[in-house]
Design a protein around this motif. Structure first.
Motif, mmCIF file in Angstrom:
data_model
loop_
_atom_site.group_PDB
_atom_site.id
_atom_site.type_symbol
_atom_site.label_atom_id
_atom_site.label_comp_id
_atom_site.label_asym_id
_atom_site.label_seq_id
_atom_site.Cartn_x
_atom_site.Cartn_y
_atom_site.Cartn_z
ATOM 1 N N THR A 271 -111.342 9.925 -5.363
ATOM 2 C CA THR A 271 -111.140 10.428 -4.020
ATOM 3 C C THR A 271 -112.397 10.166 -3.170
ATOM 4 O O THR A 271 -113.422 10.094 -3.723
ATOM 5 C CB THR A 271 -110.927 11.972 -3.859
ATOM 6 N N THR A 272 -112.253 10.100 -1.785
ATOM 7 C CA THR A 272 -113.347 9.679 -0.970
ATOM 8 C C THR A 272 -114.478 10.880 -1.129
ATOM 9 O O THR A 272 -115.648 10.641 -1.246
ATOM 10 C CB THR A 272 -113.050 9.757 0.457
ATOM 11 N N ARG A 275 -116.289 10.328 -4.225
ATOM 12 C CA ARG A 275 -117.569 9.182 -3.994
ATOM 13 C C ARG A 275 -118.660 9.702 -3.291
ATOM 14 O O ARG A 275 -119.678 8.989 -3.318
ATOM 15 C CB ARG A 275 -116.813 8.168 -3.103
ATOM 16 N N ARG A 276 -118.504 10.563 -2.291
ATOM 17 C CA ARG A 276 -119.424 10.908 -1.367
ATOM 18 C C ARG A 276 -120.360 11.999 -2.011
ATOM 19 O O ARG A 276 -121.602 11.845 -1.955
ATOM 20 C CB ARG A 276 -118.991 11.612 -0.138
ATOM 21 N N TYR A 278 -121.200 11.494 -5.246
ATOM 22 C CA TYR A 278 -122.041 10.626 -6.033
ATOM 23 C C TYR A 278 -123.128 10.049 -5.232
ATOM 24 O O TYR A 278 -124.118 9.905 -5.573
ATOM 25 C CB TYR A 278 -121.125 9.374 -6.717
ATOM 26 N N ALA A 279 -122.703 9.540 -3.984
ATOM 27 C CA ALA A 279 -123.722 8.946 -2.840
ATOM 28 C C ALA A 279 -124.775 9.881 -2.549
ATOM 29 O O ALA A 279 -125.726 9.479 -2.586
ATOM 30 C CB ALA A 279 -122.821 8.518 -1.808
ATOM 31 N N GLY A 282 -126.909 9.918 -5.589
ATOM 32 C CA GLY A 282 -127.548 8.757 -5.852
ATOM 33 C C GLY A 282 -128.633 8.522 -4.945
ATOM 34 O O GLY A 282 -130.023 8.159 -5.156
ATOM 35 N N ALA A 287 -127.141 8.103 2.015
ATOM 36 C CA ALA A 287 -125.719 8.620 2.525
ATOM 37 C C ALA A 287 -125.564 9.319 3.697
ATOM 38 O O ALA A 287 -124.661 9.090 4.558
ATOM 39 C CB ALA A 287 -125.515 9.622 1.170
ATOM 40 N N MET A 288 -126.626 10.018 3.985
ATOM 41 C CA MET A 288 -126.643 10.645 5.413
ATOM 42 C C MET A 288 -126.736 9.391 6.407
ATOM 43 O O MET A 288 -126.042 9.896 7.466
ATOM 44 C CB MET A 288 -127.892 11.674 5.606
ATOM 45 N N SER A 290 -125.198 7.029 6.141
ATOM 46 C CA SER A 290 -123.834 6.249 6.469
ATOM 47 C C SER A 290 -123.044 7.045 6.848
ATOM 48 O O SER A 290 -121.637 6.944 6.684
ATOM 49 C CB SER A 290 -123.750 5.973 4.915
ATOM 50 N N ILE A 292 -122.605 10.568 6.030
ATOM 51 C CA ILE A 292 -121.936 11.315 4.947
ATOM 52 C C ILE A 292 -122.633 12.617 5.389
ATOM 53 O O ILE A 292 -123.899 12.990 5.333
ATOM 54 C CB ILE A 292 -121.799 10.979 3.476
#
Lengths: 402, 510
Positions: A271-272, A275-276, A278-279, A282, A287-288, A290, A292
């Motif tokens: 699911t999205t 994924r988020r 994990y991002a 990581g 991520a922010m 991007s 998220i």
């Protein structure tokens, strides 16, 4: 200056599938842990003269570790998001106590009490997640505080006494088995049927996703590995369900666990939202930037952890048929160890649900096997500690080499 | 005057890049020697060679100091000889006291037990020499940047400095503090301490320097004697005088008449220091199909401007208006900025651009996961297709899209970041130092992508410290200095000299 240009891989893209050996090397971690579990099981199966895989012992093994596995699933999300939750043991004990007080002392019907307990777990998780996600207080501190608070509240709630017993129906959560709809004689045929069904579904899904990948040309895993891995899983599932069907069938808890594992595996890998998570684990800054919402997701992982700790608390209380002030003591460490043995990274962003479950089973099989062998609790702890260290060292060295 | 330092034919190579090529530097005893050049010209690398950060053996050439050939294995070795370097980013421990910082690594102690009396006394002495009237027990964090800089210099003095190297010492100081620092250098000179000053501020250099060495593209291109009387124009010409070959794709104008984004009266203050305004009343616009450049030195406020526009990712007290495609927009967070059609590719791809442990496949759709998902479920086939599409389009060199981005070269990492933002399909794409630290071939490919995007009607804003790059790929330029836009020019009328002159004039006025 530009220091990172040394280890580049500027060679032309290779179209041929990698050789089996190089694939194994680069995926050492994923297979390594599975091999480790199989090896440990074989070792204890031999040293305990086959007691380990006796139907009754196997059933016990699963019942004994169910609450650890339930919490490990939630802890995996927390650790992948780059945090830690030290409070789960205390929260689990607290919810067990809450259930006992509601059901035994106040005569609240157990289904209502159970739902209220899960809600309470969610609120506890949110209360901790709020500080961590929105005020950026380190999770270690917040959940360390939570651990003390809920340990204390458990004592207060139970007034230092054990409360029990629970009604028969409530106990069945942990100690019940699914009924045999097919009326097998000595064998719980329905359980066996379910086991075969699940095995078929898992292998079927794996085949489907491999066919999809073949279509888009992104197959990495050599066919031998694919076939061997799925064959092993298929046979192991059917063998296990046959063993348990031979005893009293599949435990209720087993079904709950299997559902949780399936659902959370899907959430994390497909699911999205997964994924988020994990991002942000990581690289939160990337991520922010991007778009998220890392605060919301961090908050969610802790709320979710609270609910799962509550569920584990219900199972544990039902299994012991009593709520004690000592329930859950130190369980957080087993849970965290299971997740790290399962390949998650302290830094966040890495780890799988299945890995965490295997990690929990490694711990569980060792506990069980060593107890059967009569190894004292003292040496059990030492050995478990060394296994945890070895797993993480293996991980780190493996990463350096790759 | 005798020579204290001579660096002969220094050559330093990094994998794929020759950072220094046969550089000679000769510094006379007791002078203030200025080292000037563009960002990335090799000034700091040269000083790192000198101070032993890059130890003997990792470069070729000789360092002759005090008439002897030296081979420094570490900073410690060079410090023992009295060569002290003060870096642009201060190396103080903020929560320790002034005295503790001054003697850090060089503690006044008897058999491991610190002699506090001697420490405080020694600190007070060197503080007096730099004219800093602070108690040695003051916590460094409580001092302003100017005073912290003085603490660094006091630390250098405590080590019996003979050759003091200052890397952009005034870049973060205000006018008064800068003046004080320069006066201090002159005073050291009168006491026989030699200084090497790296600076962008030519007015400061012409004030204090005796000799200037200009470095360009890793080579020392000229040595100017200030007593002969030289103008800033001479320095600038030497700094930037390189030719533009065909390192850039042809620039066919695609700018349309519609304005893609307009910003009015944008003001941003520093997130921690409310009194420091980093972006001051900036207004600009970019048209569809236009490649717009923002030139300026490091610290001019360009990144801060871009990040504050991109969903308030930086700064506090942000004021001003933004409109995209003619409609005013409110962008309180990154998600809203992305949804409004804005994208920002960061200057620091490792910290802010990529999830390094993840694969190319998982990094590309990160800013628009919905684009590869059915509802909340990621569609693997779609994701793989998107990954391969961008890998081919941007020519990302990798074994497959399953390769982790940490193992890619800088240029290919940058292409992954670019892919991520291209996939989010923005109307306005802000690229912050898009080619920093990547090789010439990859640069050309990225320039080509930028021009192609412009041709398709996207508005591109390029922030870069490399002037040739801006002149090579943009259609129009703004010049930014100290938080303000101080000039605007069509690129065809612009030259490096003109941009540098604009920056320096605006600095002189302030």
């Amino acid at each position: 200056m530009t220091q990172a240009t040394t280890n580049t891989t500027d060679d032309q893209p290779k179209m041929e599938v990698k050789s089996s050996w190089s694939f194994l090397r680069s995926h050492m971690r994923e297979y390594g842990i599975l091999f480790a579990l199989v090896a440990i099981m074989i070792f204890f199966q031999i040293t305990t003269d086959g007691i380990l895989l006796k139907p009754v012992n196997l059933t016990n093994l699963i019942l004994q570790n169910s609450y650890i596995i339930i919490m490990a699933v939630g802890m995996l999300l927390v650790i992948v998001a780059g945090h830690i939750d030290l409070s789960v043991g205390s929260v689990m004990g607290f919810v067990g106590a809450l259930a006992a007080v509601m059901i035994v002392n106040w005569d609240i019907p157990y289904p209502i009490a159970a739902v209220l307990c899960l809600i309470a777990g969610g609120i506890i998780g949110m209360a901790q997640g709020f500080w961590i996600a929105y005020l950026r207080i380190p999770s270690f501190i917040v959940t360390l505080a939570g651990m003390l608070v809920f340990k204390g509240l458990t004592l207060w709630l139970l007034a230092g006494q054990s409360v029990g017993p629970f009604p028969k129906q409530f106990q069945l959560i942990a100690s019940g088995f699914i009924p045999d709809l097919f009326n097998g004689e000595d064998l719980n045929l329905f359980s066996l049927f379910l086991g075969v069904l699940v095995a078929l579904i898992i292998v079927g899904l794996a085949v489907r996703s491999r066919m999809e990948a073949t279509k888009t040309g992104s197959v990495e895993e050599p066919f031998v590995f694919f076939a061997a891995k799925n064959g092993l899983i298929f046979i192991a599932l059917i063998y296990m369900s046959w063993l348990m069907a031979d005893f009293r069938g599949l435990p209720n808890v087993f079904i709950v666990m299997a559902l949780l594992i399936a659902v959370y595996s899907f959430i994390t890998s497909r699911t999205t939202m997964g994924r988020r998570i994990y991002a942000i684990g990581g690289n939160e800054k990337a991520a922010m930037l991007s778009g998220i919402n890392s605060k919301k997701l961090t908050f969610f992982t802790f709320a979710n952890m609270g609910v799962l700790a509550a569920l584990a608390g219900l199972v544990f209380a039902a299994r012991l048929n009593t709520a004690t002030p000592k329930a859950g003591l130190g369980f957080e460490l087993d849970v965290i160890a299971a997740v790290f043995i399962g390949g998650a990274s302290m830094a966040g962003g890495v780890g799988t649900v299945v890995g965490a479950v295997i990690g929990a089973f490694i711990m569980g099989v060792m506990n069980n096997g060593m107890s059967i062998l009569g190894i004292g609790i003292d040496w059990q702890q030492v050995i478990k500690g060394l296994v945890l260290l070895a797993a993480v060292v293996f991980d780190v060295l493996n990463k350096k080499k790759g | 005057m005798s020579t204290i330092l001579e660096m002969r034919a220094i050559t330093k190579e990094f994998p794929g890049v020759k950072a220094l090529d046969q550089v000679n530097l000769s510094v006379a005893k007791g002078e203030i020697h200025a080292l000037v050049g563009e960002n990335g010209a090799g000034k700091s690398t040269l000083m790192k060679v000198l101070s032993g950060v890059y130890p003997h053996g990792t470069y070729t050439g000789d360092i002759v100091y005090d008439g002897q050939v030296k081979s420094f294995g570490s900073i410690r070795d060079s410090e023992d000889e009295g060569i002290i370097i003060i870096h642009q980013e201060l190396a103080l421990v903020p929560l320790l006291s002034v005295a503790e910082n001054i003697f850090l690594g060089n503690e006044r102690a008897n058999r491991g037990v610190i002699d506090w009396r001697s420490t405080r006394k020694g600190a007070a002495e060197v503080l007096a020499r730099v004219g800093l009237d602070e108690h040695p027990d003051t916590i460094v964090d409580n001092l302003g940047l100017g005073k912290q800089q003085l603490v660094e210099i006091a630390k250098a003095l405590s080590k019996n400095v003979r050759l003091l190297i200052l890397d952009e010492p005034t870049s973060s100081l205000n006018e008064t503090d800068s003046e004080k620092l320069l006066d201090l250098l002159l005073e050291f000179k009168s006491r026989g301490i030699t200084s090497i000053l790296i600076s962008h501020k030519l007015n400061e250099i012409s004030r204090v320097a005796d000799t200037i060495t200009v470095i360009r593209d890793g080579a020392a291109v000229s040595r100017l004697d200030c007593s002969a009387g030289i103008s800033e124009d001479d320095i600038i010409r030497d700094m930037v005088g390189r030719s533009l070959d065909d390192r850039y794709p042809p620039r066919i104008p695609h700018a349309r008449d519609e304005i893609a984004m307009e910003v009015k009266n944008w003001c941003v203050t520093h997130p921690l220091h409310a009194e420091r305004e980093v972006v001051k009343d900036v207004s600009f616009f970019v048209k569809k199909g236009e490649v717009l450049g923002i030139a300026g030195l490091m610290g001019a406020g360009r990144t801060e401007l871009a990040m504050s526009l991109f969903g308030r990712s930086y700064g506090a007290h942000i004021r001003g208006e933004v409109s995209i495609n003619g409609a005013p927009v409110h962008l309180p967070n990154v998600r809203s900025a992305i949804n409004a059609g804005l994208a920002y590719a960061t200057e620091d791809r490792k910290t802010y651009g990529l999830v390094l442990d993840d694969t190319i496949r998982r990094n590309v759709p990160l800013a628009d996961l919905e684009g590869v998902a059915n509802g909340i479920v990621v569609n693997n086939a779609k994701e793989v297709a998107v990954g391969n599409q961008y890998r081919d389009r941007l020519n990302i060199k990798s074994s497959s899209i399953e390769q982790e981005t940490v193992n890619l070269s800088g240029g290919n990492q940058q292409k992954v970041v670019l892919s991520k933002w291209l996939f989010s399909d923005p109307d306005v794409l802000i690229l912050d130092e898009p080619t920093r630290g990547i090789d010439v071939g990859a640069k050309f490919e990225i320039y080509t992508v930028i021009r192609e995007l412009a041709a398709s009607g996207k508005a591109i804003i390029v922030i870069s410290s490399e002037l040739p790059e801006l002149l090579g790929i943009t259609d129009r330029l703004y010049v930014m200095n100290e938080g303000r836009f101080v000039g605007e020019m069509p690129t065809e009328d612009a030259s490096q000299e003109k941009i540098m002159a604009t920056i320096i004039k605006s600095g002189d006025q302030a």
